[in-house]
Design a protein around this motif. Structure first.
Motif, PDB file in Angstrom:
ATOM      1  N   ALA A   1      -1.464  13.189 -50.781  1.00  0.00           N
ATOM      2  CA  ALA A   1      -1.227  13.378 -52.221  1.00  0.00           C
ATOM      3  C   ALA A   1      -0.244  14.520 -52.461  1.00  0.00           C
ATOM      4  CB  ALA A   1      -2.552  13.650 -52.936  1.00  0.00           C
ATOM      5  N   CYS A   2      -0.329  15.567 -51.650  1.00  0.00           N
ATOM      6  CA  CYS A   2       0.571  16.713 -51.811  1.00  0.00           C
ATOM      7  C   CYS A   2       2.018  16.289 -51.518  1.00  0.00           C
ATOM      8  CB  CYS A   2       0.131  17.845 -50.889  1.00  0.00           C
ATOM      9  SG  CYS A   2       0.934  19.420 -51.248  1.00  0.00           S
ATOM     10  N   ALA A   3       2.202  15.532 -50.442  1.00  0.00           N
ATOM     11  CA  ALA A   3       3.551  15.049 -50.094  1.00  0.00           C
ATOM     12  C   ALA A   3       4.074  14.091 -51.164  1.00  0.00           C
ATOM     13  CB  ALA A   3       3.516  14.353 -48.732  1.00  0.00           C
ATOM     14  N   PHE A   4       3.201  13.208 -51.635  1.00  0.00           N
ATOM     15  CA  PHE A   4       3.576  12.265 -52.689  1.00  0.00           C
ATOM     16  C   PHE A   4       4.016  12.994 -53.956  1.00  0.00           C
ATOM     17  CE2 PHE A   4       2.047  10.378 -56.640  1.00  0.00           C
ATOM     18  CZ  PHE A   4       2.735   9.186 -56.677  1.00  0.00           C
ATOM     19  N   LEU A   5       3.230  13.973 -54.381  1.00  0.00           N
ATOM     20  CA  LEU A   5       3.560  14.708 -55.612  1.00  0.00           C
ATOM     21  C   LEU A   5       4.925  15.371 -55.505  1.00  0.00           C
ATOM     22  CD1 LEU A   5       0.085  16.221 -56.496  1.00  0.00           C
ATOM     23  CD2 LEU A   5       1.528  14.909 -58.044  1.00  0.00           C
ATOM     24  N   MET A   6       5.212  15.980 -54.361  1.00  0.00           N
ATOM     25  CA  MET A   6       6.524  16.626 -54.200  1.00  0.00           C
ATOM     26  C   MET A   6       7.652  15.598 -54.179  1.00  0.00           C
ATOM     27  SD  MET A   6       6.680  19.786 -54.471  1.00  0.00           S
ATOM     28  CE  MET A   6       8.432  19.775 -54.093  1.00  0.00           C
ATOM     29  N   ASP A   7       7.449  14.492 -53.460  1.00  0.00           N
ATOM     30  CA  ASP A   7       8.502  13.474 -53.364  1.00  0.00           C
ATOM     31  C   ASP A   7       8.806  12.849 -54.729  1.00  0.00           C
ATOM     32  OD1 ASP A   7       8.791  13.907 -50.670  1.00  0.00           O
ATOM     33  OD2 ASP A   7       7.571  12.210 -50.054  1.00  0.00           O
ATOM     34  N   TRP A   8       7.778  12.569 -55.485  1.00  0.00           N
ATOM     35  CA  TRP A   8       7.999  11.970 -56.817  1.00  0.00           C
ATOM     36  C   TRP A   8       8.559  12.997 -57.789  1.00  0.00           C
ATOM     37  CZ3 TRP A   8       4.934   7.632 -59.554  1.00  0.00           C
ATOM     38  CH2 TRP A   8       5.105   6.438 -58.839  1.00  0.00           C
ATOM     39  N   LEU A   9       8.042  14.224 -57.701  1.00  0.00           N
ATOM     40  CA  LEU A   9       8.521  15.288 -58.584  1.00  0.00           C
ATOM     41  C   LEU A   9      10.030  15.503 -58.409  1.00  0.00           C
ATOM     42  CD1 LEU A   9       6.615  18.664 -58.799  1.00  0.00           C
ATOM     43  CD2 LEU A   9       9.065  18.636 -58.445  1.00  0.00           C
ATOM     44  N   LYS A  10      10.470  15.479 -57.155  1.00  0.00           N
ATOM     45  CA  LYS A  10      11.890  15.765 -56.886  1.00  0.00           C
ATOM     46  C   LYS A  10      12.830  14.683 -57.409  1.00  0.00           C
ATOM     47  CE  LYS A  10      13.494  18.054 -53.312  1.00  0.00           C
ATOM     48  NZ  LYS A  10      13.640  19.477 -53.642  1.00  0.00           N
ATOM     49  N   THR A  11      12.323  13.479 -57.614  1.00  0.00           N
ATOM     50  CA  THR A  11      13.192  12.397 -58.086  1.00  0.00           C
ATOM     51  C   THR A  11      12.905  12.000 -59.536  1.00  0.00           C
ATOM     52  OG1 THR A  11      11.648  10.811 -57.109  1.00  0.00           O
ATOM     53  CG2 THR A  11      13.584  11.395 -55.804  1.00  0.00           C
ATOM     54  N   ARG A  12      11.852  12.557 -60.158  1.00  0.00           N
ATOM     55  CA  ARG A  12      11.486  12.132 -61.512  1.00  0.00           C
ATOM     56  C   ARG A  12      11.376  13.253 -62.537  1.00  0.00           C
ATOM     57  NH1 ARG A  12       8.245   6.741 -61.328  1.00  0.00           N
ATOM     58  NH2 ARG A  12       8.835   6.002 -59.282  1.00  0.00           N
ATOM     59  N   ALA A  13      10.917  14.440 -62.116  1.00  0.00           N
ATOM     60  CA  ALA A  13      10.733  15.512 -63.096  1.00  0.00           C
ATOM     61  C   ALA A  13      12.120  16.014 -63.539  1.00  0.00           C
ATOM     62  CB  ALA A  13       9.916  16.649 -62.494  1.00  0.00           C
ATOM     63  N   PRO A  14      12.340  16.105 -64.866  1.00  0.00           N
ATOM     64  CA  PRO A  14      13.687  16.443 -65.357  1.00  0.00           C
ATOM     65  C   PRO A  14      14.036  17.931 -65.247  1.00  0.00           C
ATOM     66  CG  PRO A  14      12.230  16.026 -67.213  1.00  0.00           C
ATOM     67  CD  PRO A  14      11.421  15.760 -65.965  1.00  0.00           C
ATOM     68  N   PHE A  15      14.391  18.312 -64.008  1.00  0.00           N
ATOM     69  CA  PHE A  15      14.899  19.658 -63.709  1.00  0.00           C
ATOM     70  C   PHE A  15      16.269  19.512 -63.054  1.00  0.00           C
ATOM     71  CE2 PHE A  15      10.313  20.417 -63.583  1.00  0.00           C
ATOM     72  CZ  PHE A  15      10.182  21.643 -64.218  1.00  0.00           C
ATOM     73  N   TRP A  16      17.132  20.504 -63.306  1.00  0.00           N
ATOM     74  CA  TRP A  16      18.455  20.505 -62.658  1.00  0.00           C
ATOM     75  C   TRP A  16      18.758  21.920 -62.198  1.00  0.00           C
ATOM     76  CZ3 TRP A  16      17.232  18.268 -67.300  1.00  0.00           C
ATOM     77  CH2 TRP A  16      17.242  16.872 -67.315  1.00  0.00           C
ATOM     78  N   LYS A  17      19.229  22.038 -60.942  1.00  0.00           N
ATOM     79  CA  LYS A  17      19.498  23.359 -60.358  1.00  0.00           C
ATOM     80  C   LYS A  17      20.983  23.716 -60.468  1.00  0.00           C
ATOM     81  CE  LYS A  17      15.865  23.371 -56.820  1.00  0.00           C
ATOM     82  NZ  LYS A  17      15.550  22.309 -55.880  1.00  0.00           N
ATOM     83  N   LEU A  18      21.247  24.892 -60.983  1.00  0.00           N
ATOM     84  CA  LEU A  18      22.603  25.448 -61.004  1.00  0.00           C
ATOM     85  C   LEU A  18      22.608  26.647 -60.056  1.00  0.00           C
ATOM     86  CD1 LEU A  18      25.457  25.465 -62.350  1.00  0.00           C
ATOM     87  CD2 LEU A  18      24.525  27.112 -63.988  1.00  0.00           C
ATOM     88  N   GLU A  19      23.399  26.555 -58.994  1.00  0.00           N
ATOM     89  CA  GLU A  19      23.440  27.626 -57.999  1.00  0.00           C
ATOM     90  C   GLU A  19      24.597  28.571 -58.272  1.00  0.00           C
ATOM     91  OE1 GLU A  19      21.718  25.303 -54.032  1.00  0.00           O
ATOM     92  OE2 GLU A  19      23.877  25.543 -54.294  1.00  0.00           O
ATOM     93  N   GLU A  20      24.340  29.864 -58.084  1.00  0.00           N
ATOM     94  CA  GLU A  20      25.411  30.862 -58.149  1.00  0.00           C
ATOM     95  C   GLU A  20      25.768  31.244 -56.721  1.00  0.00           C
ATOM     96  OE1 GLU A  20      24.179  34.218 -60.568  1.00  0.00           O
ATOM     97  OE2 GLU A  20      23.035  32.866 -61.858  1.00  0.00           O
ATOM     98  N   THR A  21      27.054  31.054 -56.364  1.00  0.00           N
ATOM     99  CA  THR A  21      27.518  31.418 -55.029  1.00  0.00           C
ATOM    100  C   THR A  21      28.747  32.309 -55.176  1.00  0.00           C
ATOM    101  OG1 THR A  21      29.149  29.653 -54.745  1.00  0.00           O
ATOM    102  CG2 THR A  21      26.852  29.082 -54.290  1.00  0.00           C
ATOM    103  N   ALA A  22      29.244  32.826 -54.034  1.00  0.00           N
ATOM    104  CA  ALA A  22      30.432  33.688 -54.069  1.00  0.00           C
ATOM    105  C   ALA A  22      31.619  32.937 -54.666  1.00  0.00           C
ATOM    106  CB  ALA A  22      30.750  34.169 -52.659  1.00  0.00           C
ATOM    107  N   ALA A  23      31.630  31.602 -54.500  1.00  0.00           N
ATOM    108  CA  ALA A  23      32.750  30.787 -54.998  1.00  0.00           C
ATOM    109  C   ALA A  23      32.566  30.382 -56.464  1.00  0.00           C
ATOM    110  CB  ALA A  23      32.904  29.544 -54.127  1.00  0.00           C
ATOM    111  N   GLY A  24      31.447  30.759 -57.066  1.00  0.00           N
ATOM    112  CA  GLY A  24      31.193  30.387 -58.456  1.00  0.00           C
ATOM    113  C   GLY A  24      29.919  29.582 -58.598  1.00  0.00           C
ATOM    114  N   ALA A  25      29.694  29.070 -59.817  1.00  0.00           N
ATOM    115  CA  ALA A  25      28.470  28.314 -60.086  1.00  0.00           C
ATOM    116  C   ALA A  25      28.707  26.834 -59.818  1.00  0.00           C
ATOM    117  CB  ALA A  25      28.046  28.517 -61.532  1.00  0.00           C
ATOM    118  N   ARG A  26      27.690  26.171 -59.291  1.00  0.00           N
ATOM    119  CA  ARG A  26      27.805  24.728 -59.045  1.00  0.00           C
ATOM    120  C   ARG A  26      26.446  24.060 -59.225  1.00  0.00           C
ATOM    121  NH1 ARG A  26      28.116  25.764 -52.698  1.00  0.00           N
ATOM    122  NH2 ARG A  26      25.884  26.004 -52.417  1.00  0.00           N
ATOM    123  N   TRP A  27      26.495  22.844 -59.805  1.00  0.00           N
ATOM    124  CA  TRP A  27      25.265  22.068 -59.984  1.00  0.00           C
ATOM    125  C   TRP A  27      24.898  21.416 -58.653  1.00  0.00           C
ATOM    126  CZ3 TRP A  27      22.395  22.530 -64.226  1.00  0.00           C
ATOM    127  CH2 TRP A  27      23.005  23.014 -65.383  1.00  0.00           C
TER     128      TRP A  27
END
Lengths: 84, 150
Positions: free
Chosen positions: B107-133
């Motif tokens: 269940a723990c693996a399932f929750l993470m796998d589904w969360l990563k493809t369904r929960a509406p979150f988006w990551k914006l990374e800050e790097t030395a070269a600038g920000a990137r989605w």
């Protein structure tokens, strides 16, 4: 109808959300996307690239572009999610 | 139980609170996702998680309900953060409690796998070269697909 955009799609369109008057002939997610694309070059480029834009109607994922939309709905467009 | 919050969380304290006073649990499995710095030019200085308030909570509740439908779980907890965080900070916590380990692990693996493809979150990374989605990966889709029911 309230339209919302998230992540890089929000940047491309230039707004996080907008209120639109839904034309009578626009009754599906696909038709709505095409109608929005005609108003926004930034949205059009993303919308016409397969697999890039995901849609939620009233905060529920929809994968079928034939899914119905109507006045009063909240429709969100966004890139594939990257949480977790 | 699901929670969406900006503030950091203490996985140990959350797990202790979830299991306090219970003697019916045989297995407690938890997963914590952490902001990884990475190496070289892609190294991440910070990350901002955008989400879709309202839908995020509804989607996490749907995913949690699906896990509870599939496995005999005594208790579940999902915490997901939004906002800006730095390498080493926790992003997400999933805890699954069951009578036996197999249901809790799966269940723990399932929750993470589904969360990563369904929960509406988006990551914006800050790097030395600038920000990137951050882009979604085919690996995440494949991980979620392995839970599809016949």
């Amino acid at each position: 109808m309230r339209i919302r955009y998230f992540a890089w799609l929000r940047h491309r369109v230039g707004t996080a959300d907008e209120e639109i008057e839904l034309p009578a002939e626009v009754t599906t997610v696909g038709a709505l996307g095409d109608w929005l694309a005609a108003r926004s070059p930034g949205f059009k480029e993303a919308w016409q690239t397969p697999g890039v834009v995901r849609v939620a109607v009233n905060q529920t994922h929809v994968t079928d572009t034939a899914a119905a939309v109507k006045t009063g709905d909240e429709v969100a467009f966004f890139p594939p999610v990257t949480g977790g | 139980m699901i929670r969406v919050q900006c503030a950091p969380f203490d996985a140990g304290a959350e797990t202790a609170a979830l299991t306090a006073g219970r003697d019916d649990l045989g297995a407690v499995v938890s997963f914590q996702g952490v902001v990884r710095r990475g190496d070289g030019p892609d190294a991440v200085d910070a990350m901002t998680l955008e989400h879709y308030p309202g839908m995020t909570e509804r989607e996490l509740e749907r995913i949690e309900a699906e896990a509870q439908r599939r496995w005999p779980l005594q208790a579940t907890l999902v915490i997901h953060r939004y906002g800006r965080m730095e390498p080493g900070e926790p992003i997400v916590l999933v805890v699954c409690c069951s009578r036996h380990r197999r249901a809790a692990f799966d269940a723990c693996a399932f929750l993470m796998d589904w969360l990563k493809t369904r929960a509406p979150f988006w990551k914006l990374e800050e790097t030395a070269a600038g920000a990137r989605w951050v882009e979604a990966t085919a690996g995440d889709e494949a991980a979620a697909a392995r839970w599809s029911e016949p």
